[in-house]
Design a protein around this motif. Structure first.
Motif, PDB file in Angstrom:
ATOM      1  N   ARG A 195      -2.331   0.658  -7.507  1.00 49.67           N
ATOM      2  CA  ARG A 195      -2.726   0.316  -6.052  1.00 49.67           C
ATOM      3  C   ARG A 195      -3.612  -0.743  -5.849  1.00 49.67           C
ATOM      4  NH1 ARG A 195      -3.619   4.845  -1.440  1.00 49.67           N
ATOM      5  NH2 ARG A 195      -6.031   4.023  -2.002  1.00 49.67           N
ATOM      6  N   GLU A 218       3.604   3.182  -7.783  1.00 50.76           N
ATOM      7  CA  GLU A 218       2.696   3.603  -8.792  1.00 50.76           C
ATOM      8  C   GLU A 218       3.645   4.270  -9.642  1.00 50.76           C
ATOM      9  OE1 GLU A 218      -1.665   3.852  -8.363  1.00 50.76           O
ATOM     10  OE2 GLU A 218      -1.217   5.014  -6.662  1.00 50.76           O
ATOM     11  N   LEU A 272       1.353   3.409   2.477  1.00 46.44           N
ATOM     12  CA  LEU A 272       0.818   4.401   1.500  1.00 46.44           C
ATOM     13  C   LEU A 272       1.928   5.111   0.691  1.00 46.44           C
ATOM     14  CD1 LEU A 272      -2.381   5.912   3.347  1.00 46.44           C
ATOM     15  CD2 LEU A 272      -1.993   4.209   1.368  1.00 46.44           C
ATOM     16  N   TYR A 273       3.218   5.576   1.877  1.00 45.13           N
ATOM     17  CA  TYR A 273       4.152   6.064   0.964  1.00 45.13           C
ATOM     18  C   TYR A 273       4.690   5.129  -0.045  1.00 45.13           C
ATOM     19  CZ  TYR A 273       4.937   8.824   5.376  1.00 45.13           C
ATOM     20  OH  TYR A 273       4.772   9.558   6.391  1.00 45.13           O
ATOM     21  N   SER A 308       2.738   4.621  -3.289  1.00 43.81           N
ATOM     22  CA  SER A 308       2.731   5.806  -3.930  1.00 43.81           C
ATOM     23  C   SER A 308       3.972   5.443  -4.901  1.00 43.81           C
ATOM     24  CB  SER A 308       2.851   6.895  -3.316  1.00 43.81           C
ATOM     25  OG  SER A 308       1.735   7.288  -2.739  1.00 43.81           O
ATOM     26  N   ASP A 361       1.329   5.232  11.750  1.00 39.49           N
ATOM     27  CA  ASP A 361       2.407   5.386  11.110  1.00 39.49           C
ATOM     28  C   ASP A 361       2.503   4.396  10.196  1.00 39.49           C
ATOM     29  OD1 ASP A 361       3.523   7.743  12.025  1.00 39.49           O
ATOM     30  OD2 ASP A 361       4.864   6.750  13.270  1.00 39.49           O
ATOM     31  N   GLY A 402       0.653   4.793   7.145  1.00 45.63           N
ATOM     32  CA  GLY A 402       1.367   5.983   6.458  1.00 45.63           C
ATOM     33  C   GLY A 402       2.397   5.257   5.643  1.00 45.63           C
ATOM     34  N   HIS A 403       3.331   4.377   6.419  1.00 47.73           N
ATOM     35  CA  HIS A 403       4.551   3.843   5.435  1.00 47.73           C
ATOM     36  C   HIS A 403       3.927   2.951   4.330  1.00 47.73           C
ATOM     37  CE1 HIS A 403       7.025   4.092   9.489  1.00 47.73           C
ATOM     38  NE2 HIS A 403       6.446   5.100   9.135  1.00 47.73           N
TER      39      HIS A 403
END
Lengths: 325, 95
Positions: free
Chosen positions: A104, A98, A91-92, A95, A85, A88-89
């Protein structure tokens, strides 16, 4: 048209854009990626979102070290899911950064070479398995206090990323508290481990809210832009008020002799964290700063061949499709 | 040392049968296939979807997001397209 006229027109246009931006913020509406926004707003957001993303990515390390040593398959599966998780956080949030024009790859470089920071909390070591529980309870608990108001942040993609993150953080905090409840029902040695971990993580958790309001120069502007909704001290107080009854239920003592209920204020009074320590840890002199960055750098460099292979495969497939067409 | 060779993809997830695909965010990948598996790992770790679309961000054609955009002007002055434009006596049933 002479150059003077052109300049005046540009100035007018910019003033109109600024007015539109201010009105959108004033109406409590969200700013979206391709809207005009002041440079300072964009820069502040990129810095804050990147720092937040880096914290999630570095935050995988302290707990990740316990995955192979988890005491049961159940705890191991939970810890794996939690650390996944955190990735994942990160990467959110990358994004979301960006959408503001950040790159990135460049953000990763800035983390590795120290130009951008991450939360000071991840520079402390995880000495026993009780630390995994205390991180879930206190560190993720503090993160939730910080992050719930960010779900209403004025920048749309950031607010939306925070909504996803907050949903998942609730699992993080509950698994931590449940782990500690289990240990507290165990042996004296296990109860001592929990108390020891609480003693070490309490003050660094309070520092997660940042310096006190009178020493936080950028806060006012971020609040005017509605990037931030509450001051550092307000959120810190909220966290203390939430946590004290949880500590009582758990049967641990929070290591602050000044901690007591203040009937008049309707809040708990508590002592001041060691702000010098926070400054030292932020500026690179915490117990694990060098280790965390070295690990991140190694992961990045050791993963280079995977990225190269994926790119080569994609290029080959694209060439194949062109040839077939 | 970089993400060279990756592109930005937008991710759309259908939460369950009967619903539209909804934009949930973006990610980087080397090709569409990789974007799809990454989208599964990143955006559907808790049964959030039964179907995923990924599309290269560069392939999206968009209006400007500004609500004062003249692009949307044609719908601004046509109140007669809404049911509330028409006055019907209160005692007419089922309308």
């Amino acid at each position: 048209m002479g150059p003077m006229t052109t300049q005046a027109t540009t100035g007018d246009a910019e003033a109109r854009l600024q007015e539109h931006f201010d009105a959108t913020i004033g109406r409590d509406q969200r700013i979206e990626p391709r809207d005009w926004m002041p440079d300072g707003y964009r820069r502040t957001l990129i810095r804050q979102i990147a720092q937040h993303a880096h914290s999630e990515i570095i935050g995988m390390q302290p707990e990740g070290q316990w995955i192979t040593r988890a005491p049961s398959l159940r705890r191991k599966a939970i810890l794996l899911a939690k650390v996944q998780d955190e990735a994942g956080h990160g990467l959110y949030l990358y994004s979301a950064a960006e959408t503001l024009g950040a790159d990135r790859a460049e953000l990763t470089e800035m983390l590795i070479d120290g130009r951008q920071k991450y939360s000071s909390i991840f520079n402390y070591p995880t000495l026993t398995f009780a630390d995994v529980g205390v991180i879930g309870w206190l560190v993720d608990g503090a993160a939730i206090c910080n992050q719930v108001p960010l779900c209403r942040s004025s920048y749309g993609p950031y607010a939306r990323a925070m909504i996803r993150i907050c949903k998942e953080e609730s699992f993080h905090q509950r698994q931590g508290y449940e782990l500690l409840l289990t240990m507290m029902r165990g042996t004296d040695a296990q109860r001592e481990m929990v108390q020891d971990a609480v003693n070490r993580w309490w003050w660094p958790s309070l520092m997660m809210f940042g310096p006190p309001d009178d020493a936080s120069p950028n806060s006012a502007r971020s609040m005017a832009w509605k990037i931030k909704r509450h001051s550092n001290d307000e959120l810190r107080q909220r966290f203390v008020d939430m946590t004290v009854p949880q500590a009582e239920k758990l049967g641990v003592t929070l290591p602050d002799p000044e901690l007591r209920w203040n009937d008049e204020r309707g809040h708990y009074d508590f002592g001041a964290p060691d702000w010098d320590e926070l400054r030292r840890v932020i500026s690179g002199d915490g117990p694990c700063n060098a280790e965390r960055i070295a690990r991140r750098r190694a992961a990045h460099e050791e993963g280079a061949w995977v990225r190269e292979a994926a790119a080569a495969y994609a290029a080959k497939r694209a060439a194949g499709r062109r040839a077939a067409a | 040392m970089s993400d060279a060779g990756t592109e930005l993809y937008e991710v759309f997830v259908r939460g369950k049968r009967g619903l539209n695909h909804v934009h949930v965010g973006s990610l980087r990948a080397a090709d569409p296939r990789m974007a799809l598996t990454r989208a599964r790992d990143l955006y559907t770790r808790r049964n959030e979807g039964v179907s995923i679309w990924v599309v290269r961000s560069a392939d999206i054609t968009a209006s400007t997001p500004d609500e004062k955009d003249p692009f949307f002007a044609p719908s601004g002055d046509k109140v007669y397209r809404h049911p509330t434009f028409y006055a019907i006596p209160d005692d007419v049933p089922h309308i």
